[in-house]
Design an enzyme around this catalytic site. Structure first.
Site, PDB file in Angstrom:
ATOM      1  CG  ASP A 135       0.450   1.267   1.162  1.00 57.81           C
ATOM      2  OD1 ASP A 135      -0.669   1.607   0.736  1.00 57.81           O
ATOM      3  OD2 ASP A 135       0.658   0.225   1.803  1.00 57.81           O
ATOM      4  CB  SER A 138      -0.347   1.718   4.637  1.00 59.05           C
ATOM      5  OG  SER A 138      -0.379   0.394   4.201  1.00 59.05           O
TER       6      SER A 138
END
Ligand code: NAI
Length: 385
Positions: A135, A138
């Site tokens: 991710d 993030s």
């Protein structure tokens, strides 16, 4: 198969792969070529990559021509003549892995498709537990949240922590964070570590517990779980009336604030305006607003994209791409995310067939073998005509 990592175009400071990840890619049976100087802004020298087993290529055209898979931090960018020089270099039928922001760059996506590029857009990875190690949003939001507070502290003519000294007592800085997602939570944590007193808002009541666990106060906007977030955990767009009411609530707290960090975003929409000019006018002179939503238009009407400006005696910071200002750790985290994604797709790369029923592949595979694969992007392309 060969993986190629070009040097990112200035002013980007990050690099898609660091030496620690090179050795792991090699173990997967792929060769790695890095453009000479690709890591220098992140303080990684060519010889560090070589020691990890990568080959250094000084000719960018050769690098692209040799590469079956290109890993990048940024999508191919337009130059001043409205051309995509990096796109021109990409070999037909090769794989491109990068955040492409496809809905904002339909022209680029159409060109990638014409070149039969298999394009994976890492910013479209699903926010599910299985994809957490990949991710990039993030990882980079986390860095942006940290840096927003450091920037604010640098521009504030005050100290953050409370200090009791022989010359008197200094009160702690009051910090407001609007939007307590990944960036907002890191901004709260950083401001708390510096000694600030923090108050946070979010439309998602689910954020309350996380905010409180960091030692900050949560101000409820009186939404329910269903009203405020979709199945993916992202905030839903609210009505104009809701935003007007939210502005009224925030307005009550702004005159006390020394620092305001805004991070409120709705996926694929313009950022909601939560701070108006009249609200800024009521703030204390010398206070600082860092608008992390600036790339999507900003949460404060007065902040300007890519700039630090002073209006009504308030410093407004609208700088872009904060992760690039911390290239060592940003590259390290980005490269780990990239490695996880690469390892995930490697078993499918060799046959050049990707399992489009798989949630991770389905979410981020945009074009493949001359076909528009991603349904949302395909729809937007058809609408555009
Ligand atoms: P984001 O960058 O899209 O938005 C930032 C924050 O702004 C969000 O918390 C959102 O609720 C808030 N916001 C939107 N409109 C607002 C308004 N009018 N007033 C105040 N706040 C407002 O979101 P981000 O940080 O990328 O992630 C949001 C959520 O996605 C997470 O909290 C989590 O639920 C989920 N997520 C899940 C992950 C996983 O499972 N792997 C990883 C990361 C996020």
């Amino acid at each position: 198969m060969q993986v190629g990592v070009p040097k990112e175009k200035s002013p980007e400071q990050r690099v898609a792969i660091v030496p620690e990840t090179v050795s792991q890619i090699l173990k997967s049976g792929l060769a790695v070529h890095i453009e000479s100087g690709a890591g220098e802004n992140a303080h990684i020298q060519d010889h560090h990559y070589q020691q990890a087993g990568a080959k250094i290529e000084s000719n960018i055209e050769t690098l692209y021509q040799q590469s079956d898979i290109i890993l990048k931090v940024n999508r191919p960018l337009l130059n001043n003549s409205n051309e995509y020089p990096e796109l021109d270099l990409l070999k037909e039928n090769s794989i491109l892995i990068a955040p492409l922001a496809p809905l904002k760059n339909l022209d680029l996506i159409a060109k990638l498709n014409t070149k039969k590029i298999t394009a994976f857009s890492l910013d479209y990875l699903p926010r599910i537990a299985r994809a957490q190690s990949m991710d990039i949003l993030s990882s980079m939001s986390n860095i942006a949240g940290y840096k927003s507070v450091i920037l604010a502290a640098n521009h504030l003519g005050k100290l953050f922590p409370m200090m009791t000294t022989a010359a008197g007592t200094i009160l702690p800085a009051k910090v407001i964070v609007i939007g307590a997602g990944v960036a907002g939570l890191q901004a709260i944590a950083t401001a708390r570590r510096l000694g600030g007193v923090v108050l946070a808002f979010d439309t998602r009541p689910a954020a309350a517990e996380q905010v409180k666990s960091l030692g900050a106060e949560f101000v409820s906007l009186e939404t329910t779980h269903e009203q405020s977030q979709d199945q993916g955990g992202y905030a839903k767009e609210q009505s104009i009336e809701f935003y007007a009411k939210e502005q009224e609530i925030i307005q009550n707290y702004l005159p006390e604030a020394d620092v305001v960090i805004t991070t409120a975003l709705i996926p694929n929409k313009t950022a909601p305006v939560l701070i108006t000019e009249s609200m800024v006018k009521k703030m204390k002179p010398g206070s600082v607003i860092v608008d992390l939503a600036i790339e999507q238009g900003g949460n404060c009407v007065l902040s300007e994209e890519g700039k630090i400006v002073t209006k009504h005696s308030i410093t407004l910071i609208g700088l872009l791409n904060l992760p690039s200002t911390l290239p060592v750790h940003a590259s390290q985290l980005y490269a780990k995310n990239m490695l996880s994604f690469l390892k995930y797709i490697i078993p499918q790369i060799k046959g050049n067939q990707f399992d489009q029923s798989d949630e991770i592949i389905k979410s981020c595979l945009i074009t493949h073998q001359g076909e528009m694969i991603h349904s949302g992007v395909k729809h937007a392309m058809e609408q555009k005509g």
